[in-house]
Every structure is written in structure tokens, then in C-alpha cells.
Design an enzyme around this catalytic site. Structure first.
Site, mmCIF file in Angstrom:
data_model
loop_
_atom_site.group_PDB
_atom_site.id
_atom_site.type_symbol
_atom_site.label_atom_id
_atom_site.label_comp_id
_atom_site.label_asym_id
_atom_site.label_seq_id
_atom_site.Cartn_x
_atom_site.Cartn_y
_atom_site.Cartn_z
ATOM 1 N N CYS A 29 0.804 -1.224 0.000
ATOM 2 C CA CYS A 29 0.000 0.000 0.000
ATOM 3 C C CYS A 29 0.837 1.274 0.000
ATOM 4 C CB CYS A 29 -0.964 -0.022 1.187
ATOM 5 S SG CYS A 29 -2.149 -1.381 1.085
ATOM 6 N N VAL A 30 1.952 1.287 0.701
ATOM 7 C CA VAL A 30 2.827 2.464 0.674
ATOM 8 C C VAL A 30 3.469 2.596 -0.703
ATOM 9 C CG1 VAL A 30 4.960 3.456 1.570
ATOM 10 C CG2 VAL A 30 3.260 2.518 3.142
#
Length: 236
Positions: free
Chosen positions: A171-172
Site C-alpha cells: 500500500c505504501v
């Protein structure tokens, strides 16, 4: 511990060789800091930050939460926008046509983050949002995918995003990739990004720094937030 030390040593050797290759071919350029930053905290919610969950990550208590607290303090004293991102789903029965999980549940157990269980997807109370800060719910890995994030940032004249959170490998990373694609200067705050397995953070941050964002230390990011905050106040 010995395994992790051996892995770190192996990664360091690999990074040294890869750096030579990347730099020889024009990679690892700098995107730099802009004038109007925003802080994007990705999935620093209880299902990721508290023990005992499938998504629980490492180095949350001793490194990531304290670092994000310092970034939040810098943003709040300077008036920089903050967006807290979390993930949850309205329909976690994959047999239902109305499920909002897409196909991701075929890979990971996202069904545990049920919208009916806010205690799981609520932002960690140690970095609890204050009035005026956005709490954005996403359905996919990237905080930009299918959300209003880019529009919100542009409406606030943001040109630089400082990204923290979990995970470095998913997700990052996708948030940083999409952030650059959307035209924002992307900064990954080194000490404030985590993952679940050994080596994942080091490898992904090295590769992100080569292609999609500048990986910058926490102290530099805090100094930057204060520097541009001071300039903005002086200009006003």
C-alpha cells in the site's frame, strides 16, 4: 536475529552493486521537496498496528508510531494538510455480487477488515486524527485508486506528499507510485514505513528511491515541514 543480520548484510551487498548499475543508467534521480506539503499516513489503523491481526506489522511501537507523532506535530504547528488512510469493506461475503472487495480477497485476507468492526480499521489512537484532518477509506492498495485523494490535494495546492505507513511492499509503494503519476513530488519517510517480513522494507525503499520517490530521513522531513511552514506564515 542471526538470519536478519545475514539478510541485511546480503541486501547491503546487493544494493551496492545495484546502485552502480542504476546510476550508470540514469536512475536514482531526485524529485525534491516542493513548497506545499501534505502528510499521507497509509493504513496506520489497529488491524495493522496492534498485535494479533493478520496484517500486524513490525517496528510499529518503537519506531513508526513515534516517528509519525513527530511528523503530525510538525504538520499541526505549521498548518499542513494531513490525510489518514485506512481500509475496510462493506460486504465481506465474496459470494455476493455487491462485494466491494474486488478480487483482492483471492490473495490476502482482506475480509477481516469488515466495516462493521471499526475497532479494526480505526486509526491507531496514538496518532488519532484531530479536527480538520481527513480520514480516507480506500478499497485497493493505493490511497489514490478510486478515491478523492488527488482532488483533495490539488484543491489545497499541495505539490509534495510525505508518505508513511504500511506496508512498504504494497500500500505504501503503490501510493507513492500513483502519487508521482498524479504529478506530486513524492517523499517516503524512511523511519516511518514498515512491513511484516524481514528485508521487505529495505528492499522496497531502495527500489522506490531509484524509481518513484525520494526516501528521506525523518529529521530531514520534520525540518522541511517547519521550513516551508515558516515561509508560508511569513508570506501571509
Amino acid at each position: 536475529m542471526a538470519f536478519e543480520e545475514d539478510l541485511d548484510a546480503a541486501l547491503t551487498r546487493a544494493f551496492e552493486q545495484a546502485t552502480q548499475l542504476y546510476q550508470r543508467n540514469g536512475f536514482q534521480r531526485r524529485v525534491g521537496f516542493g513548497r506545499r506539503p501534505a502528510l499521507i499516513n497509509v493504513d496506520l489503523a489497529n488491524a495493522w498496528t496492534r498485535p494479533g491481526n493478520p496484517f500486524t506489522c513490525e517496528k510499529i511501537d518503537d519506531q513508526i508510531i513515534p516517528g509519525v507523532q513527530a511528523l503530525l506535530a510538525a504538520c499541526r504547528r505549521n498548518g499542513h494538510p494531513v490525510v489518514h488512510v485506512t481500509t475496510c469493506y462493506q460486504v465481506t461475503d465474496e459470494t455476493k455480487a455487491a462485494t466491494d472487495m474486488g478480487l483482492w480477497h483471492h490473495k490476502i485476507p482482506i475480509e477481516v477488515v469488515d466495516q462493521a468492526k471499526p475497532e479494526l480499521w480505526a486509526i491507531d489512537s496514538r496518532i488519532e486524527p484531530v479536527a480538520g484532518e481527513q480520514v480516507l477509506i480506500k478499497k485497493r492498495a493505493s490511497a489514490f485508486h478510486g478515491t478523492y485523494l488527488a482532488g483533495f490535494l490539488r484543491a489545497n495546492n499541495v505539490d509534495t506528499i510525505l508518505v508513511t505507513g504500511v506496508t512498504a511492499s504494497a500500500c505504501v509503494r503503490t501510493t507513492l507510485c500513483d502519487g508521482l503519476a498524479e504529478g506530486f513530488r513524492t517523499i517516503a519517510v524512511k523511519e516511518c514505513i514498515g512491513d511484516r517480513v524481514p528485508g521487505a522494507v529495505a528492499w522496497n525503499l531502495f527500489d522506490i528511491d531509484a524509481k518513484f520517490a525520494d526516501v528521506e530521513p525523518l529529521e530531514r522531513c520534520i525540518a522541511y515541514l517547519d521550513e516551508v511552514g515558516g515561509k508560508s506564515k511569513a508570506a501571509a
